[in-house]
Each structure stands twice: as structure tokens, then as C-alpha cells.
Design an enzyme around this catalytic site. Structure first.
Site, mmCIF file in Angstrom:
data_model
loop_
_atom_site.group_PDB
_atom_site.id
_atom_site.type_symbol
_atom_site.label_atom_id
_atom_site.label_comp_id
_atom_site.label_asym_id
_atom_site.label_seq_id
_atom_site.Cartn_x
_atom_site.Cartn_y
_atom_site.Cartn_z
ATOM 1 N N SER A 1 5.319 -7.204 -1.295
ATOM 2 C CA SER A 1 4.900 -7.204 0.115
ATOM 3 C C SER A 1 5.221 -8.568 0.727
ATOM 4 C CB SER A 1 3.392 -6.950 0.179
ATOM 5 O OG SER A 1 2.960 -6.922 1.511
ATOM 6 N N GLN B 1 0.776 -9.875 -5.471
ATOM 7 C CA GLN B 1 0.274 -11.259 -5.510
ATOM 8 C C GLN B 1 1.124 -12.159 -6.407
ATOM 9 O OE1 GLN B 1 -2.150 -12.632 -3.727
ATOM 10 N NE2 GLN B 1 -3.057 -10.796 -2.822
ATOM 11 N N CYS C 1 -9.451 -6.352 2.463
ATOM 12 C CA CYS C 1 -9.868 -5.026 2.929
ATOM 13 C C CYS C 1 -11.367 -4.831 2.755
ATOM 14 C CB CYS C 1 -9.138 -3.949 2.142
ATOM 15 S SG CYS C 1 -7.464 -4.382 1.799
ATOM 16 N N HIS D 1 4.164 -10.139 3.432
ATOM 17 C CA HIS D 1 3.171 -11.022 4.069
ATOM 18 C C HIS D 1 2.345 -11.833 3.069
ATOM 19 C CE1 HIS D 1 -0.899 -8.951 3.824
ATOM 20 N NE2 HIS D 1 -0.133 -7.924 3.499
ATOM 21 N N THR E 1 0.845 -1.203 0.000
ATOM 22 C CA THR E 1 0.000 0.000 0.000
ATOM 23 C C THR E 1 0.880 1.253 0.000
ATOM 24 O OG1 THR E 1 -1.758 -1.157 1.157
ATOM 25 C CG2 THR E 1 -1.812 1.243 1.266
ATOM 26 N N THR F 1 13.931 5.222 10.412
ATOM 27 C CA THR F 1 14.828 4.100 10.734
ATOM 28 C C THR F 1 14.334 2.837 10.057
ATOM 29 O OG1 THR F 1 15.346 5.101 12.857
ATOM 30 C CG2 THR F 1 15.788 2.740 12.647
HETATM 31 N N1 PLP Z 1 -1.951 -4.990 -3.964
HETATM 32 C C1 PLP Z 1 -2.533 -6.201 -4.020
HETATM 33 C C2 PLP Z 1 -2.766 -6.859 -5.331
HETATM 34 C C3 PLP Z 1 -2.910 -6.832 -2.833
HETATM 35 O O1 PLP Z 1 -3.479 -8.038 -2.876
HETATM 36 C C4 PLP Z 1 -2.688 -6.169 -1.594
HETATM 37 C C5 PLP Z 1 -3.140 -6.778 -0.331
HETATM 38 O O2 PLP Z 1 -4.175 -7.415 -0.265
HETATM 39 C C6 PLP Z 1 -2.065 -4.912 -1.602
HETATM 40 C C7 PLP Z 1 -1.716 -4.358 -2.809
HETATM 41 C C8 PLP Z 1 -1.746 -4.197 -0.331
HETATM 42 O O3 PLP Z 1 -0.664 -4.844 0.278
HETATM 43 P P1 PLP Z 1 -0.179 -4.542 1.774
HETATM 44 O O4 PLP Z 1 -1.041 -5.351 2.671
HETATM 45 O O5 PLP Z 1 1.257 -4.975 1.796
HETATM 46 O O6 PLP Z 1 -0.298 -3.077 1.988
#
Ligand code: PLP
Length: 388
Positions: free
Chosen positions: A205, A185, A330, A207, A77, A243
Site C-alpha cells: 500500500s 507495514q 481503523c 500510503h 484492504t 480504468t
Molecule cells: N494491513 C496492514 C498491516 C495495515 O497496517 C493496513 C492499514 O492500516 C492495511 C492492511 C490496510 O491498508 P489500506 O489502508 O491500504 O487499505
């Protein structure tokens, strides 16, 4: 992965468990090698800096992005915001035009919406078909409108579509338009050629790839320039001060290293398990609708609709046994229609009967067998209720 008390986890698009090897590395950099890479006077900081450099290499190696700049952030994000807002604020003398895929994540769409409300940009939506596939002619047309940026994701988080980024870049590069690819993804699941494809920006990302939450990166092509969103201590060339989250960054790097080595093997197993589950559903419900581009999908993704049922009812019936969702993390929990399925112009009945299921590297054959049984029983029960 599954235990007796917890439901079987089949929501890997939402997040993933941390790989134990990654967790061990993170622990090391939280407890023993905890230095601040910015304090250059002792070995604690030097060790931390070495770890950051190694993480950078692992990321560049996975993405085939040698010599790119890697800016560490709190996740995709933030990276997406930085690339989009940083493009716009770099030149405030004009109203920018940004072309986006309408099925992008809200981190892209809402950022553009906010900038548009402030009259700083005009958003141009690229055309897609009912399978969510990008119409490359619409991209070529958009490129002729003096664009500042194109946003096309690597893979979609609801329908799993993998987008033709190489072709997108070929077209964009003809018109010298920078390309931002949200690879959240796709990283660690599909082969990515950041340099060869000619990408300008890419977001990742941890996670989503068996790493910690709150750790991500923005990969920037050598020479591309953005304005920062934050002011502070000047870290990361001032582009993202603060940091560094050393343990999170080490975790992200380790995920990339493991993915480079194991992605192919993992994908094979994930696909087998996904296909087993999908085929069981098709056998039992031949009228089900498969959403997205089945020819070009992430190997763990299932997006299916069960006409005339409500997805929330199915999820409630299986909640104790399996963890699945209706759409992106989300938005799930809200009654709003998925913006992805809406952009594909699917009928409401299809949209509100859609389940998003995602198989991951820790899903076992026994997990998918049990999940298939639970889903089939629940869906049969709901259809029976309808007719009785
Ligand atoms: N972009 C995509 C395609 C995602 O699936 C997600 C999370 O669901 C994000 C962006 C946002 O990622 P983050 O949770 O690292 O902010």
C-alpha cells in the site's frame, strides 16, 4: 516535518506524508501525461502504459519479485480481499480452510469472518505467544489439514513484530499451501525476497511508504490463479477491471524506487530516533511494559504500556504537541480493546494503557527530544494525580 502550529507527527503506522519527489511525479501524470492506458490509439495512452510498466518494474525490483504478476488496486484492504475471496470463489465446490495469524489486520480477519458466516470457509488461528511471536509448530500442524491458504503478515501495525516469512514459506511449500503475506507495514522497511522465499501473494500500500492514499497492489506468483471480485472492462487480465489509477500507480512505483535506494540509510536514522525516545521513556518509567518482540521489530515502532494509566488520558494530555495513537487507525477512537494485544493475552490494564508510537523518515532528533519531554511530563502528571 514538525511545524510550530502542528503537533509532531509520530503515527507513521497509520499513514505517512507523501515524499515531495513522489508528489511531483503524481502531478505530472495527473496534469500533463494524463492518458488512459486502455485507449491504445494515441501517444497519451502509450505514455501512460509506459509509466505503468515502469511502476511494475520498480515494485518487482523492491520486492525481488521478477516475473510475478502485479495487480494494481485501491490499497492493501482491497488486495487482501481479492487474494482471500479470489481463492475461495475460484473453487466453490468445497468449504475452504484458511489459517491466519490472530494479529493480522482486520482486512484479513474480517474478510475471513464474513466468509465463515456464509459457511464458505473455516478459519484456523495459528498460535502466538505473549510477545505476538508465531509458533511455527502450530503452522506445521495447520498445514496438515488440507489448507487453501495461509495468511501471515510481514510486520504488524501495532506491535511492529516482523514475522519469519521465509520460514513460513519453507513449511507451507512442503505441503503445497499458498501463502498470502500482508506486507503493508514491511514494504520499504525490511528486505523482502518474494521469489526466493516462495511466496504466492503479497499486498502493498502506497500510503504507508510515503505515497498517496488509495493506491496499492497485489503481487501474484507466476501461475497462481484467483477469481476476480469485480466485473468490468477487462483491464488487468480481468482480475481487477476498471480504468487504471495511473497517477496513483506511478506514485506507488516511485515510492518503491526511492525505498530501494534509500531504505538502509533511512532505517539507521529512524532506529536512532526511535531508540532515543524509547530509552528516555524507560529511564523515566522503568516499570513500563514494552509490547511485542523487541528483537524483531520494525525500526520505527514503539508499543509501550504504562500500568494503571489510561492511554486515552495520556493521548489527550499531549494532543497539542504530538500525534500518537492507541492502536490501528481503523480501531482508534473506539473503546474496543486492541485485537492484537488481546490475542497476545495481555491483561486489560496493559491493553488500555498502551501507546503506539511510530517514528518515520521525516522525524528529526529535535522532534523526538520534544516528544520525549511532552510524554514524560504528561505521564508523570497523570501518575501524580493518581496518588494524590
Ligand atoms: N494491513 C496492514 C498491516 C495495515 O497496517 C493496513 C492499514 O492500516 C492495511 C492492511 C490496510 O491498508 P489500506 O489502508 O491500504 O487499505
Amino acid at each position: 516535518m514538525s511545524t510550530d502550529c502542528k503537533p509532531i507527527y509520530l503515527d507513521y503506522h497509520s499513514t505517512t506524508p507523501v515524499d515531495k519527489r513522489v508528489a511531483e511525479k503524481i502531478m505530472q501524470y495527473m496534469i500533463t501525461d494524463f492518458g488512459n492506458p486502455g485507449s491504445v490509439t494515441h501517444s497519451y495512452s502509450q505514455d501512460a502504459q509506459k509509466a505503468i510498466d515502469e511502476a511494475k518494474k520498480n515494485i518487482q525490483n523492491l520486492l525481488n519479485a521478477e516475473s510475478s504478476k502485479v495487480i494494481f488496486t485501491s490499497g492493501a484492504t482491497e488486495s487482501l480481499n481479492l487474494a482471500i475471496i479470489g481463492t475461495v470463489t475460484r473453487d466453490c465446490s468445497k468449504k475452504h480452510k484458511i489459517a491466519v495469524l490472530p494479529v493480522e489486520h482486520k482486512a484479513v480477519l474480517d474478510t475471513c469472518k464474513t466468509l465463515e458466516k456464509k459457511n464458505l470457509i473455516e478459519t484456523i488461528f495459528l498460535d502466538i505467544d505473549s510477545k505476538g511471536r508465531l509458533d511455527l509448530d502450530s503452522l506445521e500442524k495447520a498445514c496438515q489439514q488440507d489448507l487453501s491458504l495461509i495468511c501471515v503478515m510481514m510486520a504488524n501495525n501495532e506491535i511492529g513484530n516482523i514475522y519469519p516469512i521465509k520460514k513460513v514459506c519453507e513449511i507451507a511449500n512442503k505441503y503445497n499451501v499458498p501463502v498470502l503475506c500482508d506486507a503493508t507495514q514491511g514494504t520499504g522497511k525490511v528486505n523482502i525476497e518474494f521469489n526466493n522465499w516462495g511466496l504466492t501473494y503479497m499486498t502493498i500500500s502506497a500510503h504507508k511508504m510515503y505515497g498517496p492514499k488509495g493506491s496499492g497492489a497485489l503481487i501474484i506468483k507466476k501461475g497462481a490463479k484467483l477469481s476476480p471480485m469485480l466485473c468490468g472492462g477487462g483491464q488487468q487480465e480481468g482480475l481487477r477491471p476498471g480504468t487504471l489509477n495511473v497517477s496513483g500507480i506511478v506514485g506507488l512505483g516511485e515510492c518503491c524506487k526511492i525505498a530501494k535506494e534509500e531504505m538502509e540509510e533511512d532505517n539507521k536514522r529512524i532506529k536512532e530516533n526511535r531508540d532515543f525516545l524509547l530509552n528516555k521513556l524507560i529511564e523515566n518509567f522503568p516499570h513500563l511494559i514494552i509490547n511485542g518482540d523487541i528483537e524483531n521489530k520494525l525500526c520505527g515502532n514503539i508499543s509501550v504500556s504504562f500500568p494503571s494509566l489510561q492511554n486515552q488520558d495520556i493521548i489527550s494530555s499531549v494532543r497539542d504537541k504530538i500525534a500518537i495513537s492507541t492502536g490501528s487507525a481503523c480501531s482508534s477512537g473506539f473503546e474496543n480493546a486492541s485485537h492484537v494485544l488481546t490475542a497476545m493475552k495481555l491483561p486489560n490494564d496493559t491493553i488500555f494503557s498502551t501507546l503506539r508510537i511510530c517514528v518515520g523518515k521525516y522525524t528529526t532528533q529535535s522532534d523526538v527530544e520534544k516528544a520525549a519531554e511532552a510524554l514524560i511530563n504528561a505521564i508523570k502528571g497523570l501518575y501524580l494525580k493518581k496518588v494524590s
